[in-house]
Design a protein around this motif. Structure first.
Motif, PDB file in Angstrom:
ATOM      1  N   LEU A  85       6.047  36.727 -57.279  1.00  0.00           N
ATOM      2  CA  LEU A  85       6.593  35.375 -57.392  1.00  0.00           C
ATOM      3  C   LEU A  85       6.518  34.824 -58.811  1.00  0.00           C
ATOM      4  CD1 LEU A  85       5.068  33.840 -54.130  1.00  0.00           C
ATOM      5  CD2 LEU A  85       7.404  34.659 -54.484  1.00  0.00           C
ATOM      6  N   SER A  86       5.757  35.475 -59.671  1.00  0.00           N
ATOM      7  CA  SER A  86       5.569  34.991 -61.031  1.00  0.00           C
ATOM      8  C   SER A  86       6.823  35.228 -61.876  1.00  0.00           C
ATOM      9  CB  SER A  86       4.384  35.721 -61.673  1.00  0.00           C
ATOM     10  OG  SER A  86       4.301  35.440 -63.049  1.00  0.00           O
ATOM     11  N   ILE A  87       6.972  34.421 -62.935  1.00  0.00           N
ATOM     12  CA  ILE A  87       8.108  34.622 -63.841  1.00  0.00           C
ATOM     13  C   ILE A  87       7.847  35.802 -64.786  1.00  0.00           C
ATOM     14  CG2 ILE A  87       8.901  32.237 -63.744  1.00  0.00           C
ATOM     15  CD1 ILE A  87       7.587  31.853 -66.538  1.00  0.00           C
ATOM     16  N   HIS A  88       6.615  36.296 -64.807  1.00  0.00           N
ATOM     17  CA  HIS A  88       6.280  37.439 -65.644  1.00  0.00           C
ATOM     18  C   HIS A  88       5.616  38.539 -64.814  1.00  0.00           C
ATOM     19  CE1 HIS A  88       6.419  34.320 -68.858  1.00  0.00           C
ATOM     20  NE2 HIS A  88       6.963  35.314 -69.531  1.00  0.00           N
ATOM     21  N   ARG A  89       5.868  39.772 -65.199  1.00  0.00           N
ATOM     22  CA  ARG A  89       5.084  40.900 -64.694  1.00  0.00           C
ATOM     23  C   ARG A  89       3.981  41.159 -65.710  1.00  0.00           C
ATOM     24  NH1 ARG A  89      10.335  43.339 -63.625  1.00  0.00           N
ATOM     25  NH2 ARG A  89      10.778  43.315 -61.400  1.00  0.00           N
ATOM     26  N   LYS A  90       2.798  41.477 -65.207  1.00  0.00           N
ATOM     27  CA  LYS A  90       1.659  41.611 -66.116  1.00  0.00           C
ATOM     28  C   LYS A  90       1.106  43.031 -66.086  1.00  0.00           C
ATOM     29  CE  LYS A  90      -2.333  38.825 -67.466  1.00  0.00           C
ATOM     30  NZ  LYS A  90      -3.168  37.670 -67.098  1.00  0.00           N
ATOM     31  N   VAL A 105      -9.127  45.053 -72.315  1.00  0.00           N
ATOM     32  CA  VAL A 105      -8.974  44.823 -73.749  1.00  0.00           C
ATOM     33  C   VAL A 105      -7.662  44.124 -74.107  1.00  0.00           C
ATOM     34  CG1 VAL A 105     -10.550  46.586 -74.623  1.00  0.00           C
ATOM     35  CG2 VAL A 105      -8.215  47.234 -73.985  1.00  0.00           C
ATOM     36  N   PHE A 106      -6.631  44.274 -73.285  1.00  0.00           N
ATOM     37  CA  PHE A 106      -5.398  43.532 -73.565  1.00  0.00           C
ATOM     38  C   PHE A 106      -4.596  43.346 -72.290  1.00  0.00           C
ATOM     39  CE2 PHE A 106      -3.775  47.912 -74.141  1.00  0.00           C
ATOM     40  CZ  PHE A 106      -2.571  47.864 -73.456  1.00  0.00           C
ATOM     41  N   SER A 107      -3.715  42.361 -72.321  1.00  0.00           N
ATOM     42  CA  SER A 107      -2.754  42.181 -71.236  1.00  0.00           C
ATOM     43  C   SER A 107      -1.386  41.944 -71.867  1.00  0.00           C
ATOM     44  CB  SER A 107      -3.140  41.018 -70.324  1.00  0.00           C
ATOM     45  OG  SER A 107      -3.216  39.821 -71.060  1.00  0.00           O
ATOM     46  N   LEU A 108      -0.364  42.441 -71.205  1.00  0.00           N
ATOM     47  CA  LEU A 108       1.010  42.325 -71.694  1.00  0.00           C
ATOM     48  C   LEU A 108       1.866  41.705 -70.605  1.00  0.00           C
ATOM     49  CD1 LEU A 108       3.071  44.941 -73.649  1.00  0.00           C
ATOM     50  CD2 LEU A 108       3.982  44.051 -71.502  1.00  0.00           C
ATOM     51  N   LYS A 109       2.686  40.731 -70.976  1.00  0.00           N
ATOM     52  CA  LYS A 109       3.570  40.078 -70.011  1.00  0.00           C
ATOM     53  C   LYS A 109       5.013  40.423 -70.323  1.00  0.00           C
ATOM     54  CE  LYS A 109       0.671  36.068 -68.918  1.00  0.00           C
ATOM     55  NZ  LYS A 109       0.554  34.598 -69.006  1.00  0.00           N
ATOM     56  N   GLU A 110       5.702  40.949 -69.321  1.00  0.00           N
ATOM     57  CA  GLU A 110       7.134  41.220 -69.466  1.00  0.00           C
ATOM     58  C   GLU A 110       7.895  40.240 -68.580  1.00  0.00           C
ATOM     59  OE1 GLU A 110       8.976  44.340 -67.203  1.00  0.00           O
ATOM     60  OE2 GLU A 110       7.033  45.129 -66.606  1.00  0.00           O
ATOM     61  N   PRO A 111       9.076  39.806 -68.990  1.00  0.00           N
ATOM     62  CA  PRO A 111       9.859  38.897 -68.144  1.00  0.00           C
ATOM     63  C   PRO A 111      10.156  39.543 -66.796  1.00  0.00           C
ATOM     64  CG  PRO A 111      10.771  39.024 -70.356  1.00  0.00           C
ATOM     65  CD  PRO A 111       9.731  40.092 -70.258  1.00  0.00           C
ATOM     66  N   ASN A 112       9.922  38.809 -65.715  1.00  0.00           N
ATOM     67  CA  ASN A 112      10.145  39.328 -64.358  1.00  0.00           C
ATOM     68  C   ASN A 112      11.618  39.133 -64.011  1.00  0.00           C
ATOM     69  OD1 ASN A 112       9.977  40.224 -61.767  1.00  0.00           O
ATOM     70  ND2 ASN A 112       8.339  38.830 -61.156  1.00  0.00           N
ATOM     71  N   SER A 113      12.430  40.066 -64.507  1.00  0.00           N
ATOM     72  CA  SER A 113      13.867  39.955 -64.329  1.00  0.00           C
ATOM     73  C   SER A 113      14.415  41.329 -64.010  1.00  0.00           C
ATOM     74  CB  SER A 113      14.479  39.383 -65.605  1.00  0.00           C
ATOM     75  OG  SER A 113      15.698  39.969 -65.897  1.00  0.00           O
ATOM     76  N   SER A 114      15.516  41.367 -63.272  1.00  0.00           N
ATOM     77  CA  SER A 114      16.088  42.657 -62.885  1.00  0.00           C
ATOM     78  C   SER A 114      16.631  43.404 -64.091  1.00  0.00           C
ATOM     79  CB  SER A 114      17.203  42.473 -61.855  1.00  0.00           C
ATOM     80  OG  SER A 114      18.190  41.620 -62.370  1.00  0.00           O
ATOM     81  N   CYS A 115      17.006  42.658 -65.133  1.00  0.00           N
ATOM     82  CA  CYS A 115      17.430  43.366 -66.348  1.00  0.00           C
ATOM     83  C   CYS A 115      16.767  42.716 -67.546  1.00  0.00           C
ATOM     84  CB  CYS A 115      18.937  43.394 -66.487  1.00  0.00           C
ATOM     85  SG  CYS A 115      19.701  41.936 -67.131  1.00  0.00           S
ATOM     86  N   LEU A 116      16.160  43.554 -68.398  1.00  0.00           N
ATOM     87  CA  LEU A 116      15.462  43.056 -69.579  1.00  0.00           C
ATOM     88  C   LEU A 116      16.486  42.815 -70.680  1.00  0.00           C
ATOM     89  CD1 LEU A 116      12.501  45.488 -69.344  1.00  0.00           C
ATOM     90  CD2 LEU A 116      12.224  43.045 -69.490  1.00  0.00           C
ATOM     91  N   ALA A 121      11.086  37.384 -74.600  1.00  0.00           N
ATOM     92  CA  ALA A 121       9.908  37.781 -75.368  1.00  0.00           C
ATOM     93  C   ALA A 121       8.924  38.543 -74.487  1.00  0.00           C
ATOM     94  CB  ALA A 121       9.240  36.552 -75.957  1.00  0.00           C
ATOM     95  N   ILE A 122       8.423  39.656 -75.020  1.00  0.00           N
ATOM     96  CA  ILE A 122       7.315  40.381 -74.401  1.00  0.00           C
ATOM     97  C   ILE A 122       6.093  40.068 -75.247  1.00  0.00           C
ATOM     98  CG2 ILE A 122       6.354  42.653 -73.896  1.00  0.00           C
ATOM     99  CD1 ILE A 122       9.171  43.657 -73.382  1.00  0.00           C
ATOM    100  N   ARG A 123       5.082  39.475 -74.627  1.00  0.00           N
ATOM    101  CA  ARG A 123       3.918  38.991 -75.378  1.00  0.00           C
ATOM    102  C   ARG A 123       2.630  39.655 -74.910  1.00  0.00           C
ATOM    103  NH1 ARG A 123       5.874  32.684 -76.090  1.00  0.00           N
ATOM    104  NH2 ARG A 123       7.108  33.095 -77.965  1.00  0.00           N
ATOM    105  N   ILE A 124       1.696  39.782 -75.854  1.00  0.00           N
ATOM    106  CA  ILE A 124       0.446  40.499 -75.612  1.00  0.00           C
ATOM    107  C   ILE A 124      -0.719  39.588 -75.959  1.00  0.00           C
ATOM    108  CG2 ILE A 124      -0.927  42.536 -76.222  1.00  0.00           C
ATOM    109  CD1 ILE A 124       2.458  42.920 -77.383  1.00  0.00           C
ATOM    110  N   SER A 125      -1.711  39.555 -75.076  1.00  0.00           N
ATOM    111  CA  SER A 125      -2.965  38.845 -75.342  1.00  0.00           C
ATOM    112  C   SER A 125      -4.082  39.877 -75.402  1.00  0.00           C
ATOM    113  CB  SER A 125      -3.269  37.838 -74.227  1.00  0.00           C
ATOM    114  OG  SER A 125      -2.209  36.915 -74.097  1.00  0.00           O
ATOM    115  N   THR A 126      -5.057  39.637 -76.284  1.00  0.00           N
ATOM    116  CA  THR A 126      -6.197  40.548 -76.378  1.00  0.00           C
ATOM    117  C   THR A 126      -7.471  39.822 -75.986  1.00  0.00           C
ATOM    118  OG1 THR A 126      -6.545  40.027 -78.708  1.00  0.00           O
ATOM    119  CG2 THR A 126      -5.097  41.889 -78.207  1.00  0.00           C
ATOM    120  N   GLU A 127      -8.442  40.610 -75.558  1.00  0.00           N
ATOM    121  CA  GLU A 127      -9.711  40.029 -75.119  1.00  0.00           C
ATOM    122  C   GLU A 127     -10.743  40.036 -76.247  1.00  0.00           C
ATOM    123  OE1 GLU A 127      -9.410  39.096 -72.035  1.00  0.00           O
ATOM    124  OE2 GLU A 127      -7.700  40.306 -71.442  1.00  0.00           O
ATOM    125  N   THR A 128     -10.380  40.634 -77.391  1.00  0.00           N
ATOM    126  CA  THR A 128     -11.392  40.904 -78.412  1.00  0.00           C
ATOM    127  C   THR A 128     -11.243  40.075 -79.679  1.00  0.00           C
ATOM    128  OG1 THR A 128     -10.007  42.720 -79.186  1.00  0.00           O
ATOM    129  CG2 THR A 128     -11.767  43.269 -77.646  1.00  0.00           C
TER     130      THR A 128
END
Length: 207
Positions: A85-90, A105-116, A121-128
């Motif tokens: 249900l989210s707008i992003h896949r993680k 150590v990191f998470s990446l979010k991709e747009p939750n859409s049938s076509c990229l 934007a594909i964005r990355i967060s880090t834990e460190t």
């Protein structure tokens, strides 16, 4: 006198070089779909091996190994109704230690859409990094074109993906391309992001 590069370990400081590093990605030949790829240095020595779902037998899972075959990073796509249900896949990356893959150590979010599409934007967060920002890095450009970069939240390029012109003329650019990793940047982290992009866009790690 050049300024000393700031070392930014995310997986491990042993993968952070004080100078710029050129890595070459080669798709593994003669393997089943989802077999993965290898990454070599300028001396053509294998420094990372990436296994996709065709090797691991699990969809939405990737494994980055070092050149000796020891596990470094396990990357998993998050599932469940909340993700659907989210707008992003993680995607989450976990570093390996003596207890197994426990440290996120990191998470990446991709747009939750049938076509990229190219603008999403594909964005990355880090834990460190100790940052309070919503994200630390993002992908600029379009990975399937092998013309993109990983930039930090203030716009500095930390890694650039591309194809040398002479290589592009000789063979399919999907099978051989290079990554320029800036000084001080964790190469294992960069390769983990590239592996995730490869899977998102249905390439050599995808089943």
């Amino acid at each position: 006198m050049t300024a000393k590069a700031n070392i930014m370990p995310i997986i491990s400081k042993i993968y952070c070089s004080s100078s710029q590093v050129m890595l070459v990605v080669r798709k593994r030949p003669h393997v089943v779909n989802g077999g993965g790829f290898v990454v070599t240095n300028c001396s053509q020595k294998v420094v990372f091996k990436i296994e996709g779902c065709g090797v691991l037998g699990t969809k939405g899972e990737l494994l980055v190994r070092d050149g000796d075959g020891d596990p470094l990073v396990l990357i998993r796509r998050k599932g469940g109704l909340v993700q659907a249900l989210s707008i992003h896949r993680k995607w989450k990356g976990y570093a390996y230690n003596y207890e197994g893959f426990h440290k996120s150590v990191f998470s990446l979010k991709e747009p939750n859409s049938s076509c990229l599409v190219r603008n999403n934007a594909i964005r990355i967060s880090t834990e460190t990094t100790g940052s309070n920002k919503a994200w630390d890095f993002e992908i600029k450009g379009y990975f399937p074109d092998r013309d993109c970069s990983i930039v930090d939240s203030i716009g500095n390029v930390i890694a650039q993906i591309g194809v040398k012109k002479e290589i592009e003329e000789l063979m399919a650019k999907k099978d051989l391309y290079h990554i320029e990793v800036k000084p001080g940047i964790d190469q294992a982290f960069v390769v983990g992001i590239i592996a995730t992009l490869d899977h998102i866009y249905g390439e050599s790690t995808h089943c």
